[in-house]
Write an enzyme that holds these catalytic residues in place. Structure first.
Site, PDB file in Angstrom:
ATOM      1  N   ASP A 151      -2.360   3.228   2.397  1.00 43.83           N
ATOM      2  CA  ASP A 151      -2.099   1.835   2.032  1.00 43.83           C
ATOM      3  C   ASP A 151      -0.592   1.640   1.934  1.00 43.83           C
ATOM      4  O   ASP A 151       0.180   2.602   1.890  1.00 43.83           O
ATOM      5  CB  ASP A 151      -2.709   1.509   0.661  1.00 43.83           C
ATOM      6  CG  ASP A 151      -4.223   1.655   0.637  1.00 43.83           C
ATOM      7  OD1 ASP A 151      -4.844   1.577   1.711  1.00 43.83           O
ATOM      8  OD2 ASP A 151      -4.768   1.850  -0.464  1.00 43.83           O
ATOM      9  N   ASP A 195       1.892   0.357  -0.793  1.00 46.01           N
ATOM     10  CA  ASP A 195       2.058  -0.001  -2.203  1.00 46.01           C
ATOM     11  C   ASP A 195       3.428  -0.624  -2.385  1.00 46.01           C
ATOM     12  O   ASP A 195       4.434  -0.062  -1.913  1.00 46.01           O
ATOM     13  CB  ASP A 195       1.932   1.237  -3.096  1.00 46.01           C
ATOM     14  CG  ASP A 195       0.587   1.929  -2.953  1.00 46.01           C
ATOM     15  OD1 ASP A 195      -0.445   1.223  -2.969  1.00 46.01           O
ATOM     16  OD2 ASP A 195       0.569   3.162  -2.794  1.00 46.01           O
TER      17      ASP A 195
END
Length: 223
Positions: free
Chosen positions: A140, A142
């Site tokens: 992901d 962040d």
């Protein structure tokens, strides 16, 4: 502060990357840590209360199971890289195709966060700080967004919608955290209109209605 974003400080923010001159001498130090430190002598500031003269940090190894939290003395810190100084760092050509880096580039180009200090954390931030391959194809993105002044629910929703469009266009999750006086809250929670949101601070988590009214908020455990 110089052009690299490195600076000296005695006050550190969560997610700052600290370049250290040496490892702490701790009995519980894991076996993988010396090799990981030799490759990248950095630790990330974590959200925990530290003794005077120390800062709470976390080390990371080559896989998700290799994480180690401890305290290091201020004297061991050689330099600091904050997330907002990492977002414009050059990415190696062979790494730009990773979705997490593509999403970071898209956020910079979209300029939806230009009015605020923000930057990447997690594996992307660590890679940009250390120049060691850390992010993967499944990582992901962040990010932390500094919000010392109140962000309205309406503005939070508009910002979340812009972020969501980038998520969908690239096919990667963007975990956006708002750094407020009460601690970190998820942008998605604030934008959802929940009556209270979870704020994570050094003293622990609290459910609060207004993260910008820290003095009047009383910590509560998760429910």
């Amino acid at each position: 502060m110089n052009d690299t974003g490195l600076h000296d400080a005695k006050h550190y923010e969560a997610h700052d990357l600290l370049r250290l001159c040496d490892l702490p001498d701790a009995r519980d130090r894991p076996d993988w840590l010396p090799d990981a430190f030799a490759r990248a002598p950095f630790a990330v500031v974590r959200r925990a209360q530290a003794p005077a003269g120390f800062v709470a940090v976390g080390f990371r190894g080559t896989d998700r199971a290799q994480r180690y939290g401890t305290f290091v003395e201020h004297a061991a810190v050689e330099a600091v890289l904050s997330p907002e100084h990492l977002r414009d760092r050059a990415v190696a050509a062979q790494r730009r195709a990773l979705k997490a880096f593509a999403a970071l580039h898209a956020l910079v180009e979209d300029a939806c966060l230009d009015e605020r200090a923000w930057g990447p954390t997690g594996s992307v931030g660590f890679e940009l700080a250390t120049m060691q391959p850390t992010a993967t194809g499944s990582s992901d993105l962040d990010i932390v967004i500094r919000t010392p002044a109140p962000l309205s629910r309406e503005d939070g929703l508009a910002l979340r919608e812009r972020v969501t469009r980038i998520e969908r266009s690239i096919g990667v999750r963007i975990d956006a955290q708002l750094e407020t006086p009460a601690g970190a809250i998820a942008l998605s929670e604030w934008a959802s209109g929940k009556q209270r949101v979870m704020a994570r601070a050094a003293h622990g988590p609290s459910l609060i209605a207004d993260p910008w009214q820290r003095a009047s908020s009383r910590p509560e455990g998760p429910r």
